[in-house]
Design a protein around this motif. Structure first.
Motif, PDB file in Angstrom:
ATOM      1  N   LYS A   1       0.854  -1.186   0.000  1.00 49.90           N
ATOM      2  CA  LYS A   1       0.000   0.000   0.000  1.00 49.90           C
ATOM      3  C   LYS A   1       0.888   1.234   0.000  1.00 49.90           C
ATOM      4  O   LYS A   1       2.104   1.127   0.173  1.00 49.90           O
ATOM      5  N   LYS A   2       0.307   2.380  -0.189  1.00 47.38           N
ATOM      6  CA  LYS A   2       1.053   3.627  -0.232  1.00 47.38           C
ATOM      7  C   LYS A   2       1.880   3.772   1.047  1.00 47.38           C
ATOM      8  O   LYS A   2       1.370   3.553   2.145  1.00 47.38           O
ATOM      9  N   GLY A   3       3.149   4.095   0.887  1.00 48.18           N
ATOM     10  CA  GLY A   3       4.038   4.268   2.031  1.00 48.18           C
ATOM     11  C   GLY A   3       4.887   3.042   2.343  1.00 48.18           C
ATOM     12  O   GLY A   3       5.865   3.134   3.081  1.00 48.18           O
ATOM     13  N   ASP A   4       4.521   1.873   1.797  1.00 42.88           N
ATOM     14  CA  ASP A   4       5.317   0.667   2.014  1.00 42.88           C
ATOM     15  C   ASP A   4       6.638   0.763   1.252  1.00 42.88           C
ATOM     16  O   ASP A   4       6.756   1.510   0.292  1.00 42.88           O
ATOM     17  N   THR A   5       7.613  -0.029   1.686  1.00 43.97           N
ATOM     18  CA  THR A   5       8.902  -0.106   1.012  1.00 43.97           C
ATOM     19  C   THR A   5       8.937  -1.351   0.144  1.00 43.97           C
ATOM     20  O   THR A   5       8.467  -2.409   0.559  1.00 43.97           O
ATOM     21  N   VAL A   6       9.478  -1.218  -1.059  1.00 44.47           N
ATOM     22  CA  VAL A   6       9.711  -2.376  -1.920  1.00 44.47           C
ATOM     23  C   VAL A   6      11.205  -2.439  -2.203  1.00 44.47           C
ATOM     24  O   VAL A   6      11.923  -1.444  -2.102  1.00 44.47           O
ATOM     25  N   TYR A   7      11.684  -3.620  -2.550  1.00 46.51           N
ATOM     26  CA  TYR A   7      13.108  -3.853  -2.759  1.00 46.51           C
ATOM     27  C   TYR A   7      13.346  -4.340  -4.173  1.00 46.51           C
ATOM     28  O   TYR A   7      12.599  -5.176  -4.682  1.00 46.51           O
ATOM     29  N   LEU A   8      14.392  -3.836  -4.799  1.00 43.26           N
ATOM     30  CA  LEU A   8      14.820  -4.283  -6.117  1.00 43.26           C
ATOM     31  C   LEU A   8      16.000  -5.214  -5.887  1.00 43.26           C
ATOM     32  O   LEU A   8      17.045  -4.796  -5.393  1.00 43.26           O
ATOM     33  N   THR A   9      15.822  -6.491  -6.198  1.00 42.31           N
ATOM     34  CA  THR A   9      16.869  -7.478  -5.964  1.00 42.31           C
ATOM     35  C   THR A   9      17.242  -8.144  -7.277  1.00 42.31           C
ATOM     36  O   THR A   9      16.430  -8.217  -8.204  1.00 42.31           O
ATOM     37  N   GLU A  10      18.472  -8.639  -7.335  1.00 45.16           N
ATOM     38  CA  GLU A  10      18.898  -9.387  -8.507  1.00 45.16           C
ATOM     39  C   GLU A  10      18.301 -10.784  -8.448  1.00 45.16           C
ATOM     40  O   GLU A  10      18.327 -11.430  -7.411  1.00 45.16           O
ATOM     41  N   ALA A  11      17.757 -11.230  -9.557  1.00 41.39           N
ATOM     42  CA  ALA A  11      17.178 -12.570  -9.637  1.00 41.39           C
ATOM     43  C   ALA A  11      18.287 -13.569  -9.964  1.00 41.39           C
ATOM     44  O   ALA A  11      19.220 -13.237 -10.697  1.00 41.39           O
ATOM     45  N   PRO A  12      18.209 -14.781  -9.410  1.00 45.66           N
ATOM     46  CA  PRO A  12      19.246 -15.783  -9.668  1.00 45.66           C
ATOM     47  C   PRO A  12      19.438 -16.098 -11.153  1.00 45.66           C
ATOM     48  O   PRO A  12      20.534 -16.372 -11.600  1.00 45.66           O
ATOM     49  N   GLU A  13      18.368 -16.059 -11.913  1.00 45.88           N
ATOM     50  CA  GLU A  13      18.447 -16.382 -13.335  1.00 45.88           C
ATOM     51  C   GLU A  13      18.823 -15.177 -14.191  1.00 45.88           C
ATOM     52  O   GLU A  13      18.817 -15.244 -15.409  1.00 45.88           O
ATOM     53  N   GLY A  14      19.148 -14.068 -13.560  1.00 50.18           N
ATOM     54  CA  GLY A  14      19.475 -12.834 -14.266  1.00 50.18           C
ATOM     55  C   GLY A  14      18.308 -11.871 -14.208  1.00 50.18           C
ATOM     56  O   GLY A  14      17.188 -12.251 -13.915  1.00 50.18           O
ATOM     57  N   GLY A  15      18.553 -10.631 -14.470  1.00 46.17           N
ATOM     58  CA  GLY A  15      17.502  -9.626 -14.386  1.00 46.17           C
ATOM     59  C   GLY A  15      17.281  -9.181 -12.958  1.00 46.17           C
ATOM     60  O   GLY A  15      18.112  -9.420 -12.075  1.00 46.17           O
TER      61      GLY A  15
END
Length: 75
Positions: free
Chosen positions: A28-42
């Protein structure tokens, strides 16, 4: 698959999550999301903190391996 367009947000760049994307991520608005590297790339966007997950996995291993000691200490 959902697509997003990168846009200007103040002096930075970002993208807007649609209601559908927020529902799928369970955020929801205000939550934190994380950008992580995927094991298969990307990359992967997730609401789960990978460092916290790693710490919990280690704690569970310790609790499993040392359960007899922990039971004795709990008395």
């Amino acid at each position: 698959m959902l697509t997003f367009k990168v846009t200007t947000v103040g002096a930075s760049a970002g993208f807007i999550l649609t209601k559908e994307a927020m529902a799928r991520l369970k955020v929801k608005k205000g939550d934190t999301v994380y950008l992580t590297e995927a094991p298969e790339g990307g990359y992967r966007i997730t609401p789960y903190d990978p460092d916290f997950e790693r710490q919990m996995r280690l704690a569970e291993e310790i609790m499993h391996d040392d359960r007899d000691i922990l039971r004795a200490l709990a008395k």
